[in-house]
Structures are given as structure tokens and as C-alpha cells.
Design a protein around this motif. Structure first.
Motif, PDB file in Angstrom:
ATOM      1  N   UNK A 141       0.843  -1.171  -0.010  1.00  0.00           N
ATOM      2  CA  UNK A 141      -0.032  -0.093   0.166  1.00  0.00           C
ATOM      3  C   UNK A 141       0.939   1.193   0.060  1.00  0.00           C
ATOM      4  N   UNK A 142       2.078   1.125   0.380  1.00  0.00           N
ATOM      5  CA  UNK A 142       2.946   2.242   0.506  1.00  0.00           C
ATOM      6  C   UNK A 142       3.750   2.438  -0.660  1.00  0.00           C
ATOM      7  N   UNK A 143       3.601   1.717  -1.732  1.00  0.00           N
ATOM      8  CA  UNK A 143       4.633   1.621  -2.966  1.00  0.00           C
ATOM      9  C   UNK A 143       4.262   2.708  -3.717  1.00  0.00           C
ATOM     10  N   UNK A 144       5.152   3.450  -4.571  1.00  0.00           N
ATOM     11  CA  UNK A 144       4.846   4.585  -5.361  1.00  0.00           C
ATOM     12  C   UNK A 144       3.767   4.499  -6.488  1.00  0.00           C
ATOM     13  N   UNK A 188      -7.803   7.215   2.223  1.00  0.00           N
ATOM     14  CA  UNK A 188      -6.875   7.345   3.335  1.00  0.00           C
ATOM     15  C   UNK A 188      -7.443   6.304   4.476  1.00  0.00           C
ATOM     16  N   UNK A 189      -8.567   6.255   4.517  1.00  0.00           N
ATOM     17  CA  UNK A 189      -9.174   5.109   5.436  1.00  0.00           C
ATOM     18  C   UNK A 189      -8.572   3.626   5.043  1.00  0.00           C
ATOM     19  N   UNK A 240     -12.155   2.949  -5.097  1.00  0.00           N
ATOM     20  CA  UNK A 240     -11.721   2.752  -6.178  1.00  0.00           C
ATOM     21  C   UNK A 240     -10.220   2.384  -6.042  1.00  0.00           C
ATOM     22  N   UNK A 241      -9.554   1.469  -6.499  1.00  0.00           N
ATOM     23  CA  UNK A 241      -8.450   1.413  -6.141  1.00  0.00           C
ATOM     24  C   UNK A 241      -7.452   1.587  -7.370  1.00  0.00           C
ATOM     25  N   UNK A 261      -5.815   1.576   7.629  1.00  0.00           N
ATOM     26  CA  UNK A 261      -5.947   0.437   8.142  1.00  0.00           C
ATOM     27  C   UNK A 261      -4.859  -0.797   7.679  1.00  0.00           C
ATOM     28  N   UNK A 262      -4.529  -0.639   6.337  1.00  0.00           N
ATOM     29  CA  UNK A 262      -3.511  -1.419   5.682  1.00  0.00           C
ATOM     30  C   UNK A 262      -2.254  -0.536   5.483  1.00  0.00           C
TER      31      UNK A 262
END
Length: 189
Positions: free
Chosen positions: A44-47, A53-54, A93-94, A58-59
Motif C-alpha cells: 500500500x505504500x509503494x509509489x 486514506x481510510x 476505487x483502487x 487500516x493497511x
């Protein structure tokens, strides 16, 4: 001797193209064929990862989504995919770059890929290996986006994860559970 061709990166890109191709076919038809469904784990923290934000709170490090019954607006490009999923009755939406994908698992046919990136001797060149993932990494706590209001695996997913674990344990006992690393194929000085 330095590997100027970087077979490790080429192999990783080739394996990610499998995921790209499968998702492209699903996007073009709008449905999953047969009993196929996917667990996709991504950092989740990859560029380039865009999630609410929720969900990021959480992840914070990684997240596993399940693409099975309810999804919409699946769009696949050369470098990323976007998908609409529901989390606790809230549509999300991801936007997930393929480079952020850590694991892909289709329990209907027991097919899996895991991408493991670690720092090599040279700080700016990652060593990439294809390893057999631990079931806990992919299937223990997937986010179930198929049932409204649920964020835990349903019974079928739990059964699939347990069957996967049993199969993996049986295969490990028979084959010795070899981990294949691309480093094993590199020419050594």
C-alpha cells in the motif's frame, strides 16, 4: 562480474505480465471465467498506489484484495490496474501499479506467484526472487470485497485457504519445499 542484462528484473516483469494478461481478459469480458477468483496482495505504500486514506490507515504496509463476485470498472494498462470494490458497504476505487503487486493467487487452480524484492549487495540494484509464499501471507487475512459489510474471509475462502495450506504441506513433505531464487542462476565470480 556485473549482470548488465539484469535477468532478475526481466523475469519479474515477465511474471507480472501474466497477471496483466489475466486481468485484461477479465476486464474485456466483465466477468471471471468459471470458478476462477483472485487474491492479490500489494504494497500500500509503494509509489503510484492510490487508495482511500481510510484503507491506507487500516493497511499501512500491504493489503490483500479478493476479486470474485462484486467488482466494477476494472481497467488494465501496461503499468497498473484500477478496480472498484466495496469495503464495509462503501465503494472504493483502487489504483495499483503492477510493480506494487507482491502476490497473486488463484485458489480455483492452485496457481500462485509471489514477488520478493530485497536489497542486494549493490544498494541501487534489487535482487528479485520467485519464492513459494507462506499461506499466511496471501490467504489468512484477505480483505473480502465480495460481501457487503464484510472484511473477513467467507467460509469458501477459509476452506480454500485451508486446502491450499494442506496441499502446500503435502507438497513440501514430498518435494522438500525448495525455494527458487533467481540469484541461484546468476553467474558467480
Amino acid at each position: 562480474m556485473q549482470d548488465h542484462i539484469r535477468y532478475d528484473i526481466l523475469a519479474q516483469d515477465a511474471l507480472r505480465s501474466v497477471i496483466r494478461k489475466v486481468l485484461s481478459e477479465v476486464a474485456s469480458t466483465g466477468a471471471l471465467p468459471g470458478e476462477h477468483h483472485f487474491f492479490i496482495t500489494f504494497m500500500t505504500n509503494a509509489p503510484g498506489v492510490r487508495i482511500s486514506s481510510h484503507l491506507r490507515e487500516k493497511y499501512a504496509e500491504q493489503m490483500t484484495i479478493v476479486i470474485q463476485h462484486q467488482f466494477w470498472d476494472l481497467k488494465v494498462t501496461e503499468s497498473y490496474f484500477e478496480i472498484g470494490l466495496s469495503f464495509s458497504d462503501k465503494p472504493e476505487k483502487l489504483h495499483i501499479p503492477f510493480a506494487a503487486v507482491r502476490g497473486f493467487y488463484d485458489p480455483s487452480v492452485n496457481f500462485e506467484l509471489e514477488f520478493d524484492t530485497m536489497i542486494a549487495d549493490n544498494e541501487d540494484s534489487p535482487a528479485v526472487g520467485l519464492v513459494t509464499p507462506e499461506p499466511s501471507e496471501i490467504s489468512r487475512n484477505p480483505v473480502n470485497s465480495d460481501e457487503e459489510g464484510a472484511e473477513t474471509p467467507d467460509e469458501a475462502e477459509i476452506e480454500a485457504a485451508e486446502a491450499y495450506e494442506e496441499l502446500t504441506e503435502d507438497e513440501s513433505e514430498k518435494a522438500g519445499a525448495d525455494v527458487v531464487s533467481l540469484d541461484a542462476f546468476r553467474k558467480k565470480n
